[in-house]
Design a protein around this motif. Sequence first.
Motif, short mmCIF file in Angstrom:
data_model
loop_
_atom_site.label_atom_id
_atom_site.label_comp_id
_atom_site.label_asym_id
_atom_site.label_seq_id
_atom_site.Cartn_x
_atom_site.Cartn_y
_atom_site.Cartn_z
N LEU A 59 -29.06 -1.61 9.95
CA LEU A 59 -29.95 -0.63 10.55
C LEU A 59 -31.09 -0.27 9.60
O LEU A 59 -32.24 -0.09 10.04
CB LEU A 59 -29.16 0.64 10.92
N THR A 60 -30.81 -0.20 8.31
CA THR A 60 -31.87 0.07 7.32
C THR A 60 -32.93 -1.02 7.36
O THR A 60 -34.14 -0.74 7.31
CB THR A 60 -31.27 0.18 5.90
N SER A 61 -32.49 -2.27 7.47
CA SER A 61 -33.42 -3.40 7.56
C SER A 61 -34.27 -3.30 8.84
O SER A 61 -35.47 -3.55 8.82
CB SER A 61 -32.64 -4.71 7.54
N ASP A 107 -40.90 0.06 11.03
CA ASP A 107 -41.83 0.95 10.33
C ASP A 107 -41.92 2.29 11.08
O ASP A 107 -42.92 2.60 11.74
CB ASP A 107 -43.22 0.32 10.21
N LEU A 108 -40.88 3.10 10.95
CA LEU A 108 -40.76 4.34 11.71
C LEU A 108 -41.89 5.32 11.41
O LEU A 108 -42.33 6.06 12.30
CB LEU A 108 -39.40 4.99 11.46
N ASP A 109 -42.39 5.34 10.17
CA ASP A 109 -43.49 6.24 9.84
C ASP A 109 -44.76 5.84 10.61
O ASP A 109 -45.49 6.70 11.12
CB ASP A 109 -43.77 6.22 8.33
N ALA A 111 -39.45 6.37 23.31
CA ALA A 111 -38.10 5.88 23.59
C ALA A 111 -37.60 4.98 22.46
O ALA A 111 -36.42 5.03 22.08
CB ALA A 111 -38.09 5.12 24.92
N GLU A 112 -38.50 4.15 21.90
CA GLU A 112 -38.13 3.26 20.81
C GLU A 112 -37.75 4.05 19.56
O GLU A 112 -36.75 3.76 18.89
CB GLU A 112 -39.28 2.31 20.50
N LEU A 113 -38.55 5.08 19.24
CA LEU A 113 -38.26 5.92 18.08
C LEU A 113 -36.95 6.68 18.28
O LEU A 113 -36.12 6.76 17.36
CB LEU A 113 -39.40 6.91 17.85
N GLU A 114 -36.77 7.21 19.48
CA GLU A 114 -35.53 7.95 19.77
C GLU A 114 -34.31 7.05 19.67
O GLU A 114 -33.26 7.46 19.18
CB GLU A 114 -35.62 8.55 21.18
N ARG A 115 -34.47 5.80 20.10
CA ARG A 115 -33.37 4.84 20.04
C ARG A 115 -32.95 4.61 18.59
O ARG A 115 -31.75 4.63 18.26
CB ARG A 115 -33.80 3.53 20.69
N ALA A 116 -33.94 4.41 17.72
CA ALA A 116 -33.64 4.13 16.31
C ALA A 116 -33.06 5.36 15.61
O ALA A 116 -32.08 5.26 14.86
CB ALA A 116 -34.90 3.66 15.59
N SER A 133 -28.35 -5.11 19.45
CA SER A 133 -29.36 -5.15 20.50
C SER A 133 -30.73 -4.76 19.95
O SER A 133 -31.74 -5.39 20.25
CB SER A 133 -28.96 -4.20 21.65
N LEU A 134 -30.77 -3.72 19.12
CA LEU A 134 -32.04 -3.29 18.52
C LEU A 134 -32.57 -4.33 17.54
O LEU A 134 -33.78 -4.53 17.41
CB LEU A 134 -31.86 -1.95 17.82
N GLU A 135 -31.66 -5.03 16.88
CA GLU A 135 -32.07 -6.06 15.92
C GLU A 135 -32.85 -7.18 16.60
O GLU A 135 -33.78 -7.75 16.02
CB GLU A 135 -30.83 -6.65 15.22
N VAL A 136 -32.49 -7.46 17.86
CA VAL A 136 -33.20 -8.50 18.61
C VAL A 136 -34.68 -8.16 18.74
O VAL A 136 -35.55 -9.03 18.69
CB VAL A 136 -32.55 -8.70 20.00
N ARG A 137 -34.96 -6.88 18.90
CA ARG A 137 -36.35 -6.43 19.04
C ARG A 137 -37.18 -6.82 17.82
O ARG A 137 -38.37 -7.14 17.93
CB ARG A 137 -36.32 -4.92 19.27
N THR A 138 -36.57 -6.86 16.63
CA THR A 138 -37.31 -7.21 15.42
C THR A 138 -37.63 -8.71 15.36
O THR A 138 -38.41 -9.13 14.51
CB THR A 138 -36.51 -6.81 14.16
#
Length: 369
Positions: free
Chosen positions: A17-19, A25-27, A64-69, A111-116
């Motif tokens: 998750l950190t990766s 790039d949440l900021d 939605a993407e930020l909230e998911r992370a 699932s979120l990793e796939v987005r990267t």
Amino acid sequence: MALPDLSERLKHLDATLTSIEKVLDLDKLRAEIADLQEQVGAPDLWDDQANAQRVTGRLSALQAELERATNLRQRLDDVEVLLELAAEEGDEDSRAEAEAEINRLAGSIESLEVRTLLSGEFDEREALVTIRSGAGGVDAADFAEMLQRMYIRWAERHEYPVEVYDTSYAEEAGLKSTTFAVKAPYAYGTLSVESGTHRLVRISPFDNQGRRQTSFAAVEVVPVLEETDEIDIPDEEIRVDVYRSSGPGGQSVNTTDSAVRLTHIPTGVVVSCQNEKSQLQNKASAMVILKAKLLALKKAEERAQLDELRGDVQASWGDQMRNYVLNPYQMVKDLRTEYETGNTQAVLDGEIDDFIEAGIRWRRGQSLN
């Protein structure tokens, strides 16, 4: 699973998750959200409806993407506390609860990793999806409509806006073709792995002898262009035809010639739009579709030239990429990734995330070979 094993698994999920957070790039994400919120607050935002819809749509998707992370990070922190509690007090119920949550988190983080993995030139764009019925007569037309419903249901599950630009109904049932946009960031990168030939095997509901029928439909996914994209089409290269919009069975749904068909003469690419009430609006929407398809054609030609230079010309991976078998057994199977499920109804109801994720990982693996 024993507590030490759960702790080790939790450390692995935390590292993953950190990766992901670094890649997302949440900021930067928060900064863009703040900028979009400022635009949404402008009193003249809706003076330009197309831009307003783009801004509000992107804002909603990024939030939605930020909230998911951030939600995954919070869940990960909470389960770590629960695991510590289970270790300190020897609480079996807490350990079992922590294990169940870690299993759920593993699926969500994967699932979120796939987005990267979506880092292609146009992956972050919205998507234009075109579905055409193929061999199989009325069953193929019905299958095309089933696929349209499947993708729209998938978009609804993710709260992605969908706009249908054009629908050509078949005479007996189903669709000859349909084109619609999925208006969300990374919709193109996500859905592009769905391009190709889809095959349906079932007992035909249109055969009075109840025979098994095989039918095909083609799915094409292209990115929506932005104003900065350089696609210039001279007026003399386009033929414009206007006609009346129609519904199922040819029933007129518009008493004026508002539907528009554009033909790009040099390439023979044809697009149409009948969703809007005015001819000018339909022409503008049809031009968006035409430019997107010409850009996709240009990129395909460039890839073909590179393959030829490398001496490594391969057949398209999208040909007959997935089978939907409803009889004599129930199975949906992707022929590229080998991913399959027996829950055919869930797939046709839009539960295709596992197929999409497997396709994205497969494509990534192909690009590295």
